[in-house]
Design a protein around this motif. Sequence first.
Motif, PDB file in Angstrom:
ATOM      1  N   VAL A  94       0.183 -47.417 -13.574  1.00 47.57           N
ATOM      2  CA  VAL A  94       1.409 -47.071 -12.837  1.00 47.57           C
ATOM      3  C   VAL A  94       1.396 -45.587 -12.476  1.00 47.57           C
ATOM      4  N   VAL A  95       1.041 -44.748 -13.459  1.00 47.66           N
ATOM      5  CA  VAL A  95       0.983 -43.296 -13.221  1.00 47.66           C
ATOM      6  C   VAL A  95      -0.067 -42.979 -12.161  1.00 47.66           C
ATOM      7  N   PHE A  96      -1.211 -43.663 -12.236  1.00 48.73           N
ATOM      8  CA  PHE A  96      -2.286 -43.459 -11.258  1.00 48.73           C
ATOM      9  C   PHE A  96      -1.793 -43.777  -9.842  1.00 48.73           C
ATOM     10  N   ASN A  97      -1.061 -44.872  -9.698  1.00 49.35           N
ATOM     11  CA  ASN A  97      -0.538 -45.257  -8.378  1.00 49.35           C
ATOM     12  C   ASN A  97       0.534 -44.297  -7.882  1.00 49.35           C
ATOM     13  N   LEU A  98       1.240 -43.651  -8.821  1.00 45.14           N
ATOM     14  CA  LEU A  98       2.255 -42.654  -8.430  1.00 45.14           C
ATOM     15  C   LEU A  98       1.613 -41.466  -7.725  1.00 45.14           C
ATOM     16  N   MET A  99       0.362 -41.167  -8.070  1.00 43.56           N
ATOM     17  CA  MET A  99      -0.324 -40.030  -7.462  1.00 43.56           C
ATOM     18  C   MET A  99      -0.403 -40.189  -5.953  1.00 43.56           C
ATOM     19  N   ASP A 100      -0.786 -41.374  -5.517  1.00 45.58           N
ATOM     20  CA  ASP A 100      -0.902 -41.635  -4.081  1.00 45.58           C
ATOM     21  C   ASP A 100       0.460 -41.525  -3.402  1.00 45.58           C
ATOM     22  N   ARG A 101       1.481 -42.063  -4.079  1.00 43.96           N
ATOM     23  CA  ARG A 101       2.833 -42.027  -3.518  1.00 43.96           C
ATOM     24  C   ARG A 101       3.331 -40.596  -3.369  1.00 43.96           C
ATOM     25  N   ASN A 102       2.915 -39.723  -4.295  1.00 45.28           N
ATOM     26  CA  ASN A 102       3.363 -38.327  -4.262  1.00 45.28           C
ATOM     27  C   ASN A 102       2.357 -37.396  -3.597  1.00 45.28           C
ATOM     28  N   ALA A 103       1.421 -37.990  -2.834  1.00 48.65           N
ATOM     29  CA  ALA A 103       0.431 -37.227  -2.061  1.00 48.65           C
ATOM     30  C   ALA A 103      -0.395 -36.297  -2.946  1.00 48.65           C
ATOM     31  N   CYS A 104      -0.712 -36.780  -4.163  1.00 50.10           N
ATOM     32  CA  CYS A 104      -1.545 -36.005  -5.078  1.00 50.10           C
ATOM     33  C   CYS A 104      -2.858 -36.757  -5.262  1.00 50.10           C
ATOM     34  N   SER A 105      -3.961 -36.133  -4.895  1.00 48.51           N
ATOM     35  CA  SER A 105      -5.249 -36.839  -4.905  1.00 48.51           C
ATOM     36  C   SER A 105      -5.868 -36.838  -6.295  1.00 48.51           C
ATOM     37  N   PRO A 106      -6.305 -38.015  -6.755  1.00 49.07           N
ATOM     38  CA  PRO A 106      -7.023 -38.062  -8.036  1.00 49.07           C
ATOM     39  C   PRO A 106      -8.386 -37.398  -7.907  1.00 49.07           C
ATOM     40  N   ASN A 107      -8.880 -36.806  -8.978  1.00 51.82           N
ATOM     41  CA  ASN A 107     -10.217 -36.228  -8.964  1.00 51.82           C
ATOM     42  C   ASN A 107     -11.146 -37.051  -9.858  1.00 51.82           C
ATOM     43  N   THR A 108     -12.352 -36.555 -10.076  1.00 51.42           N
ATOM     44  CA  THR A 108     -13.338 -37.295 -10.873  1.00 51.42           C
ATOM     45  C   THR A 108     -12.825 -37.560 -12.279  1.00 51.42           C
ATOM     46  N   VAL A 109     -12.126 -36.578 -12.856  1.00 46.23           N
ATOM     47  CA  VAL A 109     -11.578 -36.753 -14.214  1.00 46.23           C
ATOM     48  C   VAL A 109     -10.571 -37.889 -14.239  1.00 46.23           C
ATOM     49  N   THR A 110      -9.721 -37.971 -13.211  1.00 48.09           N
ATOM     50  CA  THR A 110      -8.722 -39.043 -13.137  1.00 48.09           C
ATOM     51  C   THR A 110      -9.396 -40.405 -13.115  1.00 48.09           C
TER      52      THR A 110
END
Length: 635
Positions: free
Chosen positions: A79-95
């Motif tokens: 859920v938190v991972f999907n929130l990143m996309d919604r908040n225009a925050c890009s996941p990185n390799t660590v994510t």
Amino acid sequence: MGCYEDAWRFFVDVKNKGCKPNVYTYTALISGLCVSGIFKVAIGLFHRMARDGVLPNTVTYNALINILVENRRIEYASVVFNLMDRNACSPNTVTFNEMIKGYCITGDVEKAMLMLNNMLQAGHSANHVTYNTIIKGYCDSANTASALRILEHMRSNGCEPDEWSYTELICGFCNISKMELAFGLFNEMVHRGLCPNEVTYTALIDGYCKDEKLDAATAMLEHMKRSGCRPNVQTYNVLIHGLTKQNNFSGAEELCKVMIEEEILPNVVTYTAMIDGLCKNGSTSLALEMFNKMIDQGCLPNLLTYSSLIHALGQEGKVEEAENLFAKLERQGLVPDEIAYNKMIEVYIMSGKVEHAFDFLGKMIKAGCQPTMWTYGVLIKGLKNEYLLADQKLAALPDVVPNCSFDYQTADQDAVSVLSAKLAELDPGLSVQLHNALATSLSTSGRWFEANDLLGSMISQGLCPDQEAYNSVLCSLLRARNLDLAMGVFEHMSAQGCEVHLVGYKELICALCQLHRRKEAHITFENMLRRTWNPDDVLQTVLIDGLLRAGHKDLCMEFLHIMETNNNNQQKGRNNPWMLSYTCANDCPQSMISFKPITMRRASKSWVQASSGIMPADANTQTGALHGVGANHLL
């Protein structure tokens, strides 16, 4: 902990003075809270950020995902991972690596592979952590073939396997007793200039011990020493355990002396392995001597040490000594677990003291330790023995009708009834738990007739079967192709509002197709789609693992188009297509599954090409796609 408290006081002080903390302040504090294990406060502070109008950055998300993964709460991490996309925050390799780790440690390597492909599609490069995590995930699920393919894939992508890549694979092969392959990887590892570590050697020694090849295990220990890799206490423990399993207690004691000479002190695992081996060999007096010796050496026994001794004393009929030992573990400050309680209950059952066993069960429940299927099995055995003993006494009387004796099945049923009544006295919920556990157990072992009969008995008594019991019985009936009974269970579940698991739908749809009842299969599939399912899960479980594997390729295509139509209706006016992650490139069960995030329409096209034996044009050219490496690729 003191540093965290100072940081928190500073944070509160800054806010009280009217200063607005920024994203870096929040992130630093959340990270500190996570490191300190203050998870709830960290999550609360994360929500506080949003209320204060501060958007989390990638580091903030990574810290939160990490604590959720470490606590095996992958559904919340997702859920938190999907929130990143919604908040225009890009996941990185660590994510991505954290999410892959989360799926692997919860046994869902399929989704870890999906996350890997999403990672590659997003333009990130997989590193050693990524690949080694997935290799371990496959090895933990005994899918060493896919783990090997990951090793080859990482090499072809320019990421040369390191010692941990090989070590995870060696551990995987040792766990499934494929020692020749494990040793072959060991030699390859050395040939490539990589140095095996203590984990590598320990895995091989343990594997040889489990294979009862103690000479090979001992030779590997000597090779380890010659290569300059110092054995640790775990290395010696696995060899000692192997020796005690073969009743070589003199060899195990000699190894203990070697440990001490090398300044490696035996620990509780060492002593427990010795004690457990002696107990299983019937040498309880020697085991008690070892028990006293470990205490004299300042090594406190653990629950497993006590449990082994309690069970051994019970086998010798020494109930009072077993009771004293149980009291001693409580005085030591240990909190008995279900194993310790079960061992003591078993002592009473072995001694024919069934009422004492039930009294102890009451103590177990009051202590907050829930009975397990093992507990119920032991108690049923005790009750059954009482019935059979009474029957033998009855048969020994003069003028008794010869055919009046109980059979085992009758004794089982009577024992279950008595156990159910006694459990109801202790806690009404336990009686329901017993029936649910039995129904699930019978279903799992293929005894569908008895499972279905028990389910019907529960319903007639007004007991409510749980979802696990319902679904287990349903799947068991469907695998036996007893469709009429299965449909009865299915309809009753629907009427009770009990959710059918996706695997249940898979079995039902496959059974209907096999019996040429395709219209009903279509209706069932369409009704299933009305529920909220992850489309990736539907595709993998129902279509690939179910229909395609059973040879119903034409129905796979039909059902895939139903999914596409259903999705188009739901998403009309929205630019948010379902993202599926599988493209079938060959027939099951030897299907080569490549994982790519693709739209439903593109998936349909690929499936048509696959059905015609044509590889999609971009199947071997798509950058970052994994071909021939997949969760559905069988051994």
